[in-house]
Design a protein around this motif. Structure first.
Motif, mmCIF file in Angstrom:
data_model
loop_
_atom_site.group_PDB
_atom_site.id
_atom_site.type_symbol
_atom_site.label_atom_id
_atom_site.label_comp_id
_atom_site.label_asym_id
_atom_site.label_seq_id
_atom_site.Cartn_x
_atom_site.Cartn_y
_atom_site.Cartn_z
ATOM 1 N N ASP A 15 0.917 -1.157 0.029
ATOM 2 C CA ASP A 15 0.144 -0.043 -0.062
ATOM 3 C C ASP A 15 1.012 1.242 -0.270
ATOM 4 O OD1 ASP A 15 -1.718 2.294 1.117
ATOM 5 O OD2 ASP A 15 -3.225 0.567 1.217
ATOM 6 N N PRO A 16 0.616 2.261 -0.928
ATOM 7 C CA PRO A 16 1.463 3.397 -1.009
ATOM 8 C C PRO A 16 1.384 4.193 0.310
ATOM 9 C CG PRO A 16 0.136 3.151 -2.991
ATOM 10 C CD PRO A 16 -0.241 2.357 -2.082
ATOM 11 N N SER A 17 0.544 4.070 1.149
ATOM 12 C CA SER A 17 0.577 4.828 2.346
ATOM 13 C C SER A 17 1.534 4.513 3.326
ATOM 14 C CB SER A 17 -0.692 4.857 2.910
ATOM 15 O OG SER A 17 -0.998 3.306 3.585
ATOM 16 N N LEU A 18 2.257 3.222 3.026
ATOM 17 C CA LEU A 18 3.451 2.620 3.875
ATOM 18 C C LEU A 18 4.684 2.930 3.681
ATOM 19 C CD1 LEU A 18 1.986 -0.895 4.413
ATOM 20 C CD2 LEU A 18 1.486 1.002 5.999
ATOM 21 N N LEU A 19 4.652 3.700 2.310
ATOM 22 C CA LEU A 19 6.140 4.244 1.580
ATOM 23 C C LEU A 19 5.958 5.715 1.472
ATOM 24 C CD1 LEU A 19 5.969 1.562 -1.123
ATOM 25 C CD2 LEU A 19 6.792 1.221 1.134
ATOM 26 N N TYR A 20 7.474 6.097 1.836
ATOM 27 C CA TYR A 20 7.593 7.700 1.712
ATOM 28 C C TYR A 20 8.986 7.747 1.108
ATOM 29 C CZ TYR A 20 7.731 12.449 2.904
ATOM 30 O OH TYR A 20 7.902 13.608 3.173
ATOM 31 N N TYR A 21 8.718 8.616 -0.015
ATOM 32 C CA TYR A 21 10.259 8.889 -0.739
ATOM 33 C C TYR A 21 10.847 10.126 0.184
ATOM 34 C CZ TYR A 21 13.131 10.406 -4.436
ATOM 35 O OH TYR A 21 14.142 10.997 -5.286
ATOM 36 N N LEU A 22 12.105 9.531 0.478
ATOM 37 C CA LEU A 22 12.962 10.417 1.205
ATOM 38 C C LEU A 22 14.463 10.237 0.729
ATOM 39 C CD1 LEU A 22 12.715 12.859 3.046
ATOM 40 C CD2 LEU A 22 13.641 11.077 4.798
ATOM 41 N N PRO A 23 15.036 11.083 -0.446
ATOM 42 C CA PRO A 23 16.221 10.667 -0.986
ATOM 43 C C PRO A 23 17.118 11.255 -0.185
ATOM 44 C CG PRO A 23 15.235 12.383 -2.304
ATOM 45 C CD PRO A 23 14.290 11.898 -1.025
ATOM 46 N N PHE A 24 18.625 11.189 -0.537
ATOM 47 C CA PHE A 24 19.487 11.863 0.150
ATOM 48 C C PHE A 24 19.484 13.340 -0.016
ATOM 49 C CE2 PHE A 24 22.236 8.153 -1.456
ATOM 50 C CZ PHE A 24 22.536 7.839 -0.178
ATOM 51 N N ARG A 66 -2.690 2.129 11.463
ATOM 52 C CA ARG A 66 -2.451 0.900 11.981
ATOM 53 C C ARG A 66 -3.624 -0.070 11.385
ATOM 54 N NH1 ARG A 66 1.283 0.946 17.032
ATOM 55 N NH2 ARG A 66 3.255 1.720 15.986
ATOM 56 N N LEU A 67 -5.170 0.400 11.674
ATOM 57 C CA LEU A 67 -6.183 -0.267 11.040
ATOM 58 C C LEU A 67 -6.150 -0.788 9.833
ATOM 59 C CD1 LEU A 67 -8.910 1.057 13.637
ATOM 60 C CD2 LEU A 67 -8.035 -1.311 13.735
ATOM 61 N N ASN A 68 -5.740 0.362 9.245
ATOM 62 C CA ASN A 68 -5.693 0.365 7.478
ATOM 63 C C ASN A 68 -4.666 -0.905 7.052
ATOM 64 O OD1 ASN A 68 -7.657 2.372 7.689
ATOM 65 N ND2 ASN A 68 -6.431 4.158 7.068
ATOM 66 N N ASN A 69 -3.780 -0.974 7.831
ATOM 67 C CA ASN A 69 -2.603 -1.978 7.623
ATOM 68 C C ASN A 69 -2.860 -3.496 8.099
ATOM 69 O OD1 ASN A 69 -0.287 -3.125 6.744
ATOM 70 N ND2 ASN A 69 0.992 -2.094 8.269
ATOM 71 N N PHE A 70 -3.733 -4.025 7.570
ATOM 72 C CA PHE A 70 -4.283 -5.356 8.004
ATOM 73 C C PHE A 70 -3.253 -6.582 8.180
ATOM 74 C CE2 PHE A 70 -6.752 -9.240 8.304
ATOM 75 C CZ PHE A 70 -6.930 -9.285 9.797
ATOM 76 N N MET A 71 -2.697 -6.478 6.903
ATOM 77 C CA MET A 71 -1.622 -7.339 6.681
ATOM 78 C C MET A 71 -0.387 -7.223 7.610
ATOM 79 S SD MET A 71 -2.464 -9.738 4.503
ATOM 80 C CE MET A 71 -0.971 -10.413 4.006
ATOM 81 N N GLY A 72 -0.239 -6.032 7.906
ATOM 82 C CA GLY A 72 0.960 -5.731 8.723
ATOM 83 C C GLY A 72 0.508 -6.120 10.286
ATOM 84 N N SER A 73 -0.555 -5.863 10.649
ATOM 85 C CA SER A 73 -0.879 -6.457 12.029
ATOM 86 C C SER A 73 -1.078 -7.808 11.984
ATOM 87 C CB SER A 73 -2.383 -5.690 12.766
ATOM 88 O OG SER A 73 -3.367 -6.254 11.498
ATOM 89 N N ILE A 74 -1.217 -8.649 11.065
ATOM 90 C CA ILE A 74 -1.210 -9.982 10.947
ATOM 91 C C ILE A 74 0.321 -10.438 11.285
ATOM 92 C CG2 ILE A 74 -1.328 -12.295 9.448
ATOM 93 C CD1 ILE A 74 -3.908 -10.957 8.064
ATOM 94 N N LEU A 75 0.982 -10.129 10.448
ATOM 95 C CA LEU A 75 2.472 -10.226 10.541
ATOM 96 C C LEU A 75 3.159 -9.980 11.716
ATOM 97 C CD1 LEU A 75 3.765 -9.184 6.803
ATOM 98 C CD2 LEU A 75 3.796 -11.332 7.860
ATOM 99 N N GLN A 76 2.815 -8.746 12.389
ATOM 100 C CA GLN A 76 2.936 -8.221 13.653
ATOM 101 C C GLN A 76 2.679 -9.241 14.816
ATOM 102 O OE1 GLN A 76 5.393 -6.567 15.457
ATOM 103 N NE2 GLN A 76 4.771 -4.699 14.219
ATOM 104 N N HIS A 77 1.482 -10.106 14.613
ATOM 105 C CA HIS A 77 0.968 -10.801 15.613
ATOM 106 C C HIS A 77 1.726 -11.983 15.602
ATOM 107 C CE1 HIS A 77 -1.968 -13.217 17.846
ATOM 108 N NE2 HIS A 77 -1.951 -13.936 16.574
ATOM 109 N N HIS A 78 1.824 -12.660 14.363
ATOM 110 C CA HIS A 78 2.545 -14.052 14.173
ATOM 111 C C HIS A 78 4.040 -13.752 14.341
ATOM 112 C CE1 HIS A 78 -0.526 -16.363 13.057
ATOM 113 N NE2 HIS A 78 -1.299 -15.346 12.357
ATOM 114 N N THR A 79 4.694 -12.672 14.210
ATOM 115 C CA THR A 79 5.965 -12.390 14.341
ATOM 116 C C THR A 79 6.648 -12.276 15.772
ATOM 117 O OG1 THR A 79 6.219 -11.384 12.238
ATOM 118 C CG2 THR A 79 8.173 -11.069 13.597
ATOM 119 N N LEU A 80 5.530 -11.499 16.325
ATOM 120 C CA LEU A 80 5.556 -11.278 17.706
ATOM 121 C C LEU A 80 5.925 -12.624 18.584
ATOM 122 C CD1 LEU A 80 5.691 -8.636 19.479
ATOM 123 C CD2 LEU A 80 3.375 -9.053 20.111
ATOM 124 N N LYS A 81 4.926 -13.580 18.162
ATOM 125 C CA LYS A 81 5.134 -14.940 18.741
ATOM 126 C C LYS A 81 6.232 -15.661 18.436
ATOM 127 C CE LYS A 81 0.748 -14.607 20.530
ATOM 128 N NZ LYS A 81 0.794 -13.171 20.569
#
Length: 413
Positions: A174-183, A384-399
């Motif tokens: 999702d583009p909302s998770l990425l931010y362009y910040l070059p040198f 974070r609610l909009n990033n459901f895939m992230g919360s799934i990964l966070q849940h399982h990774t945490l474990k």
């Protein structure tokens, strides 16, 4: 943001701005957050090095931390940062779950540096003598780890527009998770250009790059075996100085005075050696991100000859400060043209100035970045609610990561 905000940076290594572009990038990020009023703490599990920057000089607190050790939990709870910045995905893998558990309300940022999976997949394709395809990324184990890390974070800072597009189109991030910040560089004006050495005051060719970075080592071998002998044929008097931090014995063995191929090792002042040269050579055959050595060439008013990989995502629609070519004969011809032709050289130098001022001037990014960070800190729950895939990964990774780390910690006792 009224109260004093705290930023914790978890570094893969201590910053060495004179050794690599990554070190320079980190110091730029520190400066950006300091300008926003953040108190900055830099923590790393890495050993101290002789060339690391003195963080105290920049009013940054320095903290050594350990992998797989719950002492980090006490440290971060007490610090209670509002923002945590992971320096490369490996640090998020190691410490991300501890940050999420102990400071759940801290904004989690990832500075990717470059896409490691892209660099490694290109390197593999090169070694297997075939063209890289984006589908190669799917078989890279590191891609799975890196993408998971990007999804677990609230925002990933990207230095390459090409890599942002790749993440969005190939991995469906999702583009909302990425931010362009070059040198982020200081703009250059005409007066500063006047102070640079003139065409007549310069001599020789230069290559510069950290030798711990595989694309640089490969480029130096390519220069030695293929490109430099051809340039030398056209320009018998020319010299190539090869600079770089951490040269191995293999690198040092390439030194050949008779061929004017000189391995100079670490540059005490990188800008000085680039300013003294007429042309920068950067025949990179694989890699990712944007190339600090080529931006430095532009800052020093030194035209460059590079490849499409070298120039990727660096100049937008602006003309390059020299030439871009993947063809050996053309690379050699272009290098000779720049070396001998003052008019073409001056035009290339001017192009570099335009690229710096129009694409990397830090004033173009400071205000927007501040707004982005403030918005995310104020709207973190919804983000974070909009990033459901992230919360799934966070849940399982945490474990999984948590219990693996706890097991290692017990084992170490």
């Amino acid at each position: 943001m009224n109260q004093v905000q705290k930023l914790l940076i978890i570094g893969f290594v201590w910053p060495e701005p004179n050794s690599s572009a990554a070190g320079g990038r980190m110091m730029q990020l520190i400066s950006l957050f300091k300008a926003q009023g953040f108190n900055v703490t830099f923590a790393s599990p890495a050993q101290n090095s002789d060339f690391m920057v003195d963080l105290q000089e920049y009013e940054v607190d320095k903290k050594s931390i350990e992998l797989n050790n719950s002492s980090f939990d006490f440290f971060i709870k007490e610090l209670n940062p509002s923002v945590v910045l992971f320096d490369r995905f490996m640090m998020e893998e190691q410490f991300g779950w501890r940050v999420a558990e102990n400071c759940p309300d801290a904004l989690r940022l990832l500075d990717t540096e470059d896409l490691h999976c892209l660099r490694l997949a290109r390197q593999k394709a090169f070694k297997e003598n075939r063209l890289f395809k984006t589908t190669d990324l799917f078989v890279e184990e590191i891609a799975k780890r890196e993408i998971a890390s990007i999804l677990r974070c609230d925002l990933s800072l990207m230095i390459s527009e090409f890599e942002m597009e790749l993440l969005e189109s190939v991995f469906k991030i999702d583009p909302s998770l990425l931010y362009y910040l070059p040198f982020l560089l200081e703009p250059i004006d005409g007066a500063q250009m006047q102070e640079l050495p003139t065409f007549e005051e310069r001599e020789g060719f230069v290559f510069i790059g950290n030798f711990l970075h595989e694309p640089n080592w490969n480029a130096v071998q390519y220069l030695k075996d293929t490109i430099w002998p051809l340039i030398k044929k056209s320009l018998p008097e020319a010299v190539l100085n090869v600079y770089g931090a951490y040269p191995s014995q293999k690198v040092l063995q390439l030194h050949n005075k008779k061929e004017s191929f000189l391995i100079m090792g670490r540059a005490i002042d990188a800008q000085e050696v680039v300013q003294e040269a007429l042309v920068v050579l950067a025949p990179l055959r694989f890699g990712a991100g944007i190339k600090g050595k080529l931006l430095e060439a532009m800052q020093c008013g030194t035209p460059s000859v590079t490849t499409s990989i070298g120039s990727e995502s660096m100049h937008g629609y602006l003309p390059w400060n020299g030439f871009i070519t993947n063809d050996i004969a053309d690379f050699v011809d272009r290098a000779v043209q720049l070396y001998q032709g003052k008019t073409i050289w001056l035009k290339a130098q001017q192009n570099g100035l335009e690229i710096i001022n129009q694409r990397y001037s830090k004033g173009l990014f400071e205000s927007d970045f501040r707004t982005k960070i403030e918005f995310l800190c104020s709207n973190l729950q919804q983000h974070r609610l909009n990033n459901f895939m992230g919360s799934i990964l966070q849940h399982h990774t945490l474990k999984s990561t948590k219990y693996m780390s706890r097991w290692i910690e017990e084992k170490n006792k």
